[in-house]
Design an enzyme around this catalytic site. Structure first.
Site, PDB file in Angstrom:
ATOM      1  N   SER A   1     -10.049 -13.077  -4.463  1.00  0.00           N
ATOM      2  CA  SER A   1     -10.297 -13.244  -3.027  1.00  0.00           C
ATOM      3  C   SER A   1     -11.732 -13.683  -2.810  1.00  0.00           C
ATOM      4  O   SER A   1     -12.640 -13.288  -3.556  1.00  0.00           O
ATOM      5  CB  SER A   1     -10.015 -11.954  -2.248  1.00  0.00           C
ATOM      6  OG  SER A   1     -10.883 -10.938  -2.670  1.00  0.00           O
TER       7      SER A   1
ATOM      8  N   PRO B   1     -11.617  -1.424  -2.620  1.00  0.00           N
ATOM      9  CA  PRO B   1     -12.765  -2.221  -3.074  1.00  0.00           C
ATOM     10  C   PRO B   1     -14.068  -1.458  -2.855  1.00  0.00           C
ATOM     11  O   PRO B   1     -14.159  -0.564  -2.007  1.00  0.00           O
ATOM     12  CB  PRO B   1     -12.725  -3.464  -2.168  1.00  0.00           C
ATOM     13  CG  PRO B   1     -11.406  -3.416  -1.461  1.00  0.00           C
ATOM     14  CD  PRO B   1     -11.026  -1.974  -1.386  1.00  0.00           C
TER      15      PRO B   1
ATOM     16  N   HIS C   1      -8.006   0.229   1.752  1.00  0.00           N
ATOM     17  CA  HIS C   1      -7.651  -1.132   2.142  1.00  0.00           C
ATOM     18  C   HIS C   1      -6.471  -1.244   3.116  1.00  0.00           C
ATOM     19  O   HIS C   1      -6.253  -2.297   3.703  1.00  0.00           O
ATOM     20  CB  HIS C   1      -7.331  -1.911   0.850  1.00  0.00           C
ATOM     21  CG  HIS C   1      -7.632  -3.368   0.921  1.00  0.00           C
ATOM     22  ND1 HIS C   1      -7.345  -4.140   2.011  1.00  0.00           N
ATOM     23  CD2 HIS C   1      -8.194  -4.205   0.013  1.00  0.00           C
ATOM     24  CE1 HIS C   1      -7.709  -5.393   1.776  1.00  0.00           C
ATOM     25  NE2 HIS C   1      -8.234  -5.448   0.572  1.00  0.00           N
TER      26      HIS C   1
ATOM     27  N   TYR D   1       0.791  -1.232   0.000  1.00  0.00           N
ATOM     28  CA  TYR D   1       0.000   0.000   0.000  1.00  0.00           C
ATOM     29  C   TYR D   1       0.824   1.283   0.000  1.00  0.00           C
ATOM     30  O   TYR D   1       0.736   2.073  -0.930  1.00  0.00           O
ATOM     31  CB  TYR D   1      -0.964   0.006   1.205  1.00  0.00           C
ATOM     32  CG  TYR D   1      -1.917  -1.160   1.180  1.00  0.00           C
ATOM     33  CD1 TYR D   1      -2.938  -1.220   0.236  1.00  0.00           C
ATOM     34  CD2 TYR D   1      -1.785  -2.228   2.070  1.00  0.00           C
ATOM     35  CE1 TYR D   1      -3.801  -2.309   0.177  1.00  0.00           C
ATOM     36  CE2 TYR D   1      -2.642  -3.323   2.021  1.00  0.00           C
ATOM     37  CZ  TYR D   1      -3.647  -3.355   1.074  1.00  0.00           C
ATOM     38  OH  TYR D   1      -4.488  -4.430   1.009  1.00  0.00           O
TER      39      TYR D   1
END
Length: 622
Positions: free
Chosen positions: A556, A74, A320, A61
């Site tokens: 995922s 997301p 995230h 990140y």
């Protein structure tokens, strides 16, 4: 290193693999650098709570410079509501915010229950740290590296609790719990939301879409933020946004051009008078629809952005870096179920005499004014490039899969491999997140689903087919050439190959959740080589290493107890993103690609998934 070689076998050429093996022999020799770096990490483990955490956080990140929407954040869609009036919107928003406040109180009192592992060495305690980072946190852009604003874990009794509400690009600070007057009731919160909904459309001047800047590449946004901070009022606005429990975005509906471009035979699930399908709703949650719609009605750095649209579509966009999806899903599903189980008794017009919420006014200089136009263009370009498709596979779900004595996650991962092989004739590096919460500050490691066993099974399943990479214009000719099929393998042999692939996938999954994955240790050795020698070892400049780190399939499982789903963009320009929610009788997939890549197509991959799941059922039923 043996596991690393095994992971490379199905995705590299023999020559590439041989070169890597030679590098590994040098690296792991008694006098090589490997043992020295391994000891360096062991010493680091003794000195720190979690030796890998910041290596991992920066790699995943903080060091990434591309924009957050699509590439990192997301979006999640919840079952749509039915709003008859604007009061219904305000009441629903108030109930969500009241639930957020109750959850905050539980965190402050230390009453969050400890979770324990439900499988594989059951009852091990799981780290709860990420659950405490959801509310009141925010990512901050940096020119070279981002950072995080995290709330203090110490209980603070005398601080105000507030949220920032954004409507038509106007921002308001709504205080939910004040030191001088206590906690607002649901009805009082609703009156504050109602004020925002009535005030924002009536303001004469068009607001500066400051939120658009948070959708820019990170270094560019960092420089814009520095410019904003030169004004004291802007500084205070930024502080209010960063310390807010959540950001609430009140949206206008997206146009139909964001609806699914699916394949023939798949009917998108449509809500509200045939106007918006689930793909359209997902676009709204992931990026807001562009500068003409709601992308300026966002603050993409904020950990949790609750999004409520006036037509009843609602959900979440989340940053995230603070937390995995499980913490976010559990929090919102708990609040949503409470709303469903306890319908509001009175939806009448709230009558309160609270001071109205403070509107955040921005002082924007000429260079920043120019940046809004540039940001609009770059955000719209990124959104136009996103090929996204919500696909519900409805022939069966996890009930059938469990009857085959296979874990639903393992089964779906192998279906994803088969779908890719059917399209391209080879496998690629595949990422699936595996929770490492059995360890303090543990987040995830990578389950690599592209195994030699999966490749052998996929080849056998596609016997006589050849790679199906043709575009629509070539379909008829290709179909003609594929009419003659030869059955080389018996069903029993195909089932045996499948069982081998299942066993390997299960082994890799278990290794990861118990802390024996390969990606975090490899990352540690790579970073240690820089810290110890000042440069990256040759092993990490190797072609095979680069192939292994380019996840052309990023996946995922996001299991929800409601009929909700979460989606995201690919992590590389030539790749696919694919999340999935296995339900008893269906599986919901969110498939993404980029239109700018001619080799990928979200709807074609979904069609290949459908074919793969169908032939897997034919292989395994009875």
């Amino acid at each position: 290193m043996a596991d690393y070689i095994r992971a490379l076998e199905p995705i590299t050429t023999p020559a590439q693999l041989e070169r890597t093996k030679e590098l590994i022999r040098q690296f792991t020799a008694p006098q090589g650098l490997g043992p020295r770096l391994h000891q360096y990490l062991l010493d680091k483990r003794e000195a720190e709570d979690n030796w890998a955490y910041y290596y991992w956080l920066n790699e995943m990140y903080m060091n990434i410079r591309i924009p957050l929407p699509i590439n990192s954040n997301p979006g999640m869609v919840f079952p749509p509501r039915r709003f008859k009036t604007v009061h219904d919107v305000a009441h629903f928003a108030a109930r969500l915010l009241d639930g957020i406040l109750s959850h905050r109180e539980m965190l402050d009192s230390g009453e969050l229950p400890l979770e324990r592992a439900a499988s594989r060495e059951k009852n091990q305690p799981l780290c709860m740290a990420q659950y405490y980072r959801l509310l009141g946190s925010c990512r901050r852009p940096g020119v070279e590296q981002d950072s995080q604003f995290l709330p203090s874990r110490e209980r603070v009794n005398d601080e105000d609790r507030h949220v920032v509400v954004i409507c038509r690009n106007q921002m308001y600070c709504v205080v939910l719990q004040a030191n001088d007057r206590g906690k607002l009731s649901e009805s009082e919160i609703a009156s504050q939301i109602l004020y925002v909904l009535s005030d924002a459309p009536c303001l004469p001047a068009k607001p500066a879409p400051v939120g658009l800047l948070t959708a820019e590449p990170r270094s560019r946004w960092a420089r814009d933020r520095e410019m904003l901070q030169q004004d004291e009022r802007n500084q205070r606005n930024l502080e209010l946004i960063e310390t807010a429990q959540v950001v609430l975005c009140l949206d206008e509906p997206l146009a139909g051009n964001f609806n699914a471009r699916g394949f023939t035979g798949a009917t998108p699930t449509v809500h509200r008078a045939g106007d918006r399908d689930e793909t359209n709703m997902a676009h709204e949650m992931i990026h807001g629809g562009g500068s003409e719609y709601n992308s300026g009605n966002r603050w993409f750095d904020k950990t949790m952005q609750l999004i409520i649209c006036t037509d009843g579509t609602w959900g979440l966009c989340y940053e995230h870096s603070c937390s995995e999806g499980i913490a976010v899903v559990q929090l919102l599903e708990k609040i949503y179920k409470n709303i469903e189980d306890h319908p509001a008794e009175d939806n009448g017009l709230p009558q309160h005499h609270l001071p109205p919420p403070e509107r955040l006014e921005w002082h924007v200089n000429q260079p920043l004014q120019l940046r809004f136009g540039q940001a609009s263009q770059s955000v719209d370009k990124c959104i136009d490039d996103l090929d996204f498709y919500v696909y519900r596979y409805q022939s069966y779900g996890k009930t059938f899969i469990k009857s085959c004595q296979v874990s639903p996650d393992v089964y779906i991962q192998l279906a994803l491999q088969l779908a890719h092989y059917k399209l391209y004739g080879h496998l690629v590096a595949t990422y699936e997140s595996a929770s490492t919460r059995r360890f303090l500050h543990g987040r995830v490691d990578c389950i690599r689903a592209a195994s030699t066993e999966a490749l052998e099974w996929a080849k056998a399943m596609c016997q006589g087919e050849g790679a199906n990479v043709a575009l629509e214009s070539d379909r008829e000719e290709e179909e003609e050439s594929r009419k003659v099929k030869f059955s080389i393998y018996s069903k029993d042999h195909l089932r045996e190959l499948f069982r081998c692939a299942v066993a390997r996938q299960t082994e890799v999954m278990v290794k990861n959740i118990l802390g024996n994955g390969i990606d975090i240790p490899l990352l540690g050795l790579r970073e240690a080589s820089i810290e110890v020698t000042g440069e990256m070892h040759e092993l990490f400049k190797d072609e095979s290493y680069n192939i292994s780190q380019c996840f052309l399939l990023s996946t995922s499982q996001v299991a929800c107890s409601t009929d909700s789903f979460m989606g995201y963009g690919p992590v590389t320009p030539r790749g696919y993103g694919c999340s999935y929610n296995p339900q008893p009788e269906q599986i919901v997939f969110c498939v993404s690609a980029f239109y700018s890549c001619e080799d990928t197509s979200a709807s074609r991959y979904a069609k290949s998934l459908q074919d793969s799941l169908d032939i897997m059922r034919d292989l395994l039923q009875n």
